[in-house]
Design a protein around this motif. Structure first.
Motif, mmCIF file in Angstrom:
data_model
loop_
_atom_site.group_PDB
_atom_site.id
_atom_site.type_symbol
_atom_site.label_atom_id
_atom_site.label_comp_id
_atom_site.label_asym_id
_atom_site.label_seq_id
_atom_site.Cartn_x
_atom_site.Cartn_y
_atom_site.Cartn_z
ATOM 1 N N PHE A 225 -6.179 -2.387 -18.726
ATOM 2 C CA PHE A 225 -7.135 -3.075 -17.845
ATOM 3 C C PHE A 225 -6.560 -2.209 -16.399
ATOM 4 C CE2 PHE A 225 -8.698 -5.599 -14.160
ATOM 5 C CZ PHE A 225 -9.932 -5.787 -14.510
ATOM 6 N N ILE A 226 -7.584 -1.677 -15.746
ATOM 7 C CA ILE A 226 -7.262 -0.858 -14.532
ATOM 8 C C ILE A 226 -8.137 -1.429 -13.137
ATOM 9 C CG2 ILE A 226 -7.385 1.527 -13.348
ATOM 10 C CD1 ILE A 226 -7.377 2.785 -15.999
ATOM 11 N N SER A 227 -7.285 -1.791 -12.264
ATOM 12 C CA SER A 227 -8.006 -2.053 -11.150
ATOM 13 C C SER A 227 -7.669 -1.301 -9.882
ATOM 14 C CB SER A 227 -7.659 -3.735 -10.907
ATOM 15 O OG SER A 227 -6.154 -3.908 -10.602
ATOM 16 N N THR A 228 -8.451 -0.833 -9.239
ATOM 17 C CA THR A 228 -8.156 0.112 -8.054
ATOM 18 C C THR A 228 -8.355 -0.633 -6.659
ATOM 19 O OG1 THR A 228 -10.357 1.030 -8.246
ATOM 20 C CG2 THR A 228 -8.681 2.062 -9.482
ATOM 21 N N ARG A 229 -7.551 -0.065 -5.748
ATOM 22 C CA ARG A 229 -7.674 -0.516 -4.181
ATOM 23 C C ARG A 229 -7.761 0.819 -3.450
ATOM 24 N NH1 ARG A 229 -6.622 -6.135 -3.771
ATOM 25 N NH2 ARG A 229 -6.371 -5.797 -1.684
ATOM 26 N N VAL B 53 -4.045 -0.968 8.983
ATOM 27 C CA VAL B 53 -4.241 -0.275 7.425
ATOM 28 C C VAL B 53 -4.017 -1.339 6.419
ATOM 29 C CG1 VAL B 53 -3.725 1.291 5.924
ATOM 30 C CG2 VAL B 53 -3.605 2.085 8.378
ATOM 31 N N TYR B 54 -5.042 -1.498 5.857
ATOM 32 C CA TYR B 54 -4.842 -2.682 4.652
ATOM 33 C C TYR B 54 -5.512 -1.984 3.539
ATOM 34 C CZ TYR B 54 -9.301 -3.932 6.788
ATOM 35 O OH TYR B 54 -10.728 -4.160 7.360
ATOM 36 N N SER B 55 -5.558 -2.623 2.111
ATOM 37 C CA SER B 55 -6.203 -2.147 1.097
ATOM 38 C C SER B 55 -7.088 -3.256 0.519
ATOM 39 C CB SER B 55 -5.028 -1.919 -0.084
ATOM 40 O OG SER B 55 -4.402 -3.049 -0.543
ATOM 41 N N VAL B 56 -8.179 -2.687 0.136
ATOM 42 C CA VAL B 56 -9.200 -3.622 -0.211
ATOM 43 C C VAL B 56 -9.575 -3.642 -1.806
ATOM 44 C CG1 VAL B 56 -10.169 -4.017 2.089
ATOM 45 C CG2 VAL B 56 -11.258 -2.048 0.496
ATOM 46 N N ILE C 84 -10.929 6.017 -11.060
ATOM 47 C CA ILE C 84 -9.964 6.206 -10.071
ATOM 48 C C ILE C 84 -10.360 7.019 -8.613
ATOM 49 C CG2 ILE C 84 -8.095 5.761 -11.538
ATOM 50 C CD1 ILE C 84 -8.460 9.256 -10.317
ATOM 51 N N GLU C 85 -11.833 7.600 -8.769
ATOM 52 C CA GLU C 85 -11.863 8.494 -7.708
ATOM 53 C C GLU C 85 -12.284 7.778 -6.372
ATOM 54 O OE1 GLU C 85 -16.000 11.348 -6.662
ATOM 55 O OE2 GLU C 85 -16.119 9.757 -8.303
ATOM 56 N N GLY C 86 -11.515 8.327 -5.165
ATOM 57 C CA GLY C 86 -11.653 7.545 -4.183
ATOM 58 C C GLY C 86 -10.435 6.335 -3.750
ATOM 59 N N ALA C 87 -9.689 6.240 -4.903
ATOM 60 C CA ALA C 87 -8.986 5.174 -4.909
ATOM 61 C C ALA C 87 -7.668 5.459 -4.281
ATOM 62 C CB ALA C 87 -8.695 4.418 -5.993
ATOM 63 N N SER C 88 -6.898 4.640 -3.695
ATOM 64 C CA SER C 88 -5.569 4.878 -3.140
ATOM 65 C C SER C 88 -4.394 4.307 -3.807
ATOM 66 C CB SER C 88 -5.468 4.202 -1.508
ATOM 67 O OG SER C 88 -6.321 4.612 -0.726
ATOM 68 N N GLU C 89 -4.929 3.234 -4.521
ATOM 69 C CA GLU C 89 -3.883 2.551 -5.527
ATOM 70 C C GLU C 89 -4.617 2.113 -6.869
ATOM 71 O OE1 GLU C 89 -2.586 -0.975 -3.407
ATOM 72 O OE2 GLU C 89 -2.471 0.035 -1.642
ATOM 73 N N ALA C 90 -3.713 2.115 -7.667
ATOM 74 C CA ALA C 90 -4.214 1.635 -9.104
ATOM 75 C C ALA C 90 -3.188 0.740 -9.615
ATOM 76 C CB ALA C 90 -4.455 2.906 -10.103
ATOM 77 N N GLN C 91 -3.483 -0.243 -10.200
ATOM 78 C CA GLN C 91 -2.609 -1.278 -11.064
ATOM 79 C C GLN C 91 -3.146 -1.381 -12.678
ATOM 80 O OE1 GLN C 91 -2.326 -5.903 -10.110
ATOM 81 N NE2 GLN C 91 -0.502 -5.134 -9.485
#
Length: 356
Positions: free
Chosen positions: A52-56, A67-70, A93-100
């Motif tokens: 499962f991939i969740s991006t921020r 600066v914060y992540s959403v 993942i396009e445009g994401a700064s982080e991926a978990q």
């Protein structure tokens, strides 16, 4: 006294007339059907390789400059190898700064981006470190020998409902979708397996449990499954992913010519010729070495150049179609072009060069 007696008699009569609730016996189910057992085994064997991939996304507050992540989105992915590489869709993942990444056993890891190929809607992430041990990977199949009607299975996380299995059939083969990031995405597998937002990047399996595609898109006026979904075929995945892991990018095969889809459409309408008009030829390119000619400006005006009408005897009429056909080959391979020059048809062989 009479009142008490009447009440007791009434209660006795009610008890005697009340229906008796008899317990139902359980009917033994018997063995599961062979296809059910096979499907259960397929899911159990593949489940742990699906993530499962969740991006921020990092954003900056204009007033405070903090600066914060959403949260940005979610999708699915497939563990590719023991080193922790994960294959998913580029658009996940396009445009994401982080991926978990969340594993099927609940473990979570931060992922690093390894490489992307927007033109194939593929991306590779990597996880690792303490606590990571790669599960048994899904075996790799082929997509060149798929047949319409055979069973397929999709595993993913639709709408965040994790590790969901859906089943369908191959509905059609060799579908194409327009791609804003470059050439058309070709050779897609069309299925009727229920695929919804969140399934993107998850595996499409055949009945032997082999990977045959990466679920990438659906056709749906409502945004939910309408029984038409598409997957990037595993033959494409096998060609692109190793390059992403090794180099961080995909090097596409090219001819060394310049063309333009919009200009090409105008020239086709004006000339009545169905093909790809070469506007210019790159100096020192493979195209120049075999004598391909672009548009020339002379004292008499502008002279049209070569028009590519077929690649390896297969007609091409659009630039996106030509680029997608070239993508079936590798840098260094030779292809045969059928050209029109001044109304005459000729064939030339070109060694494909690395593209930009």
């Amino acid at each position: 006294m009479n009142v008490l007696l009447l009440s007791a008699v009434a209660s006795l009569l009610l008890l005697q007339s009340a229906p008796v609730a008899e317990p139902r016996t359980v009917t033994p189910r018997g063995d599961l059907a062979a296809d059910e057992r096979a499907t259960i085994d397929l899911f159990r064997n593949a489940r742990d390789s699906v993530v499962f991939i969740s991006t921020r996304q990092r954003v900056a507050d204009f007033w405070t400059r903090n600066v914060y992540s959403v949260p940005r989105g979610s999708g699915s992915g497939l563990i590719w190898d023991g080193a922790g590489h994960i294959v998913t869709n580029y658009h996940v993942i396009e445009g994401a700064s982080e991926a978990q990444i969340q594993m099927s056993d609940g473990r979570q890891f931060n992922a690093q981006l390894v490489g992307v190929s927007p033109q194939h809607d593929l991306a590779v992430l990597k996880i690792g470190g303490a606590g990571f041990s790669a599960p048994t990977r899904v075996p790799i199949g082929t997509s060149s020998d798929l047949q319409v009607g055979q069973n397929v299975f999709a595993i993913g996380n639709p709408f965040g409902l994790d590790w969901t299995l859906t089943k369908g059939i191959v509905s059609a083969l060799d579908r194409s979708l327009p791609n804003e990031n470059g050439p058309d995405i070709r050779h897609l597998i069309q299925t009727d397996a229920a695929v919804n937002p969140g399934n993107s990047g998850g595996p499409l399996l055949d009945s032997a449990g082999r990977l045959i595609g990466i679920n990438t898109a659906i056709y749906s006026p409502s945004g939910a499954s309408a029984g038409i979904s598409f997957a990037v075929p595993v033959d494409t995945v096998m060609r692109v992913v190793p390059q992403l892991i090794a180099n961080g990018r995909y090097t596409r095969p090219a001819l060394g010519i310049e063309s333009d889809e919009e200009i090409n459409d105008r020239l086709k309408r004006a000339s009545g010729i169905d093909g790809v008009f070469i506007l210019s030829v790159e100096p020192g390119s493979a195209a120049e070495r075999v004598g391909l000619v672009g548009v020339q400006r002379t004292r008499r005006g502008i002279l049209p150049g070569d028009v590519i009408v077929a690649l390896n005897s297969r007609p091409v009429s659009r630039l996106g179609d030509l680029l997608a056909r070239l993508d079936d080959f590798q840098v260094g391979q030779k292809v045969q072009l059928t050209l029109l020059r001044a109304g005459e048809e000729r064939n030339v062989s070109v060694d494909l060069q690395p593209g930009i």
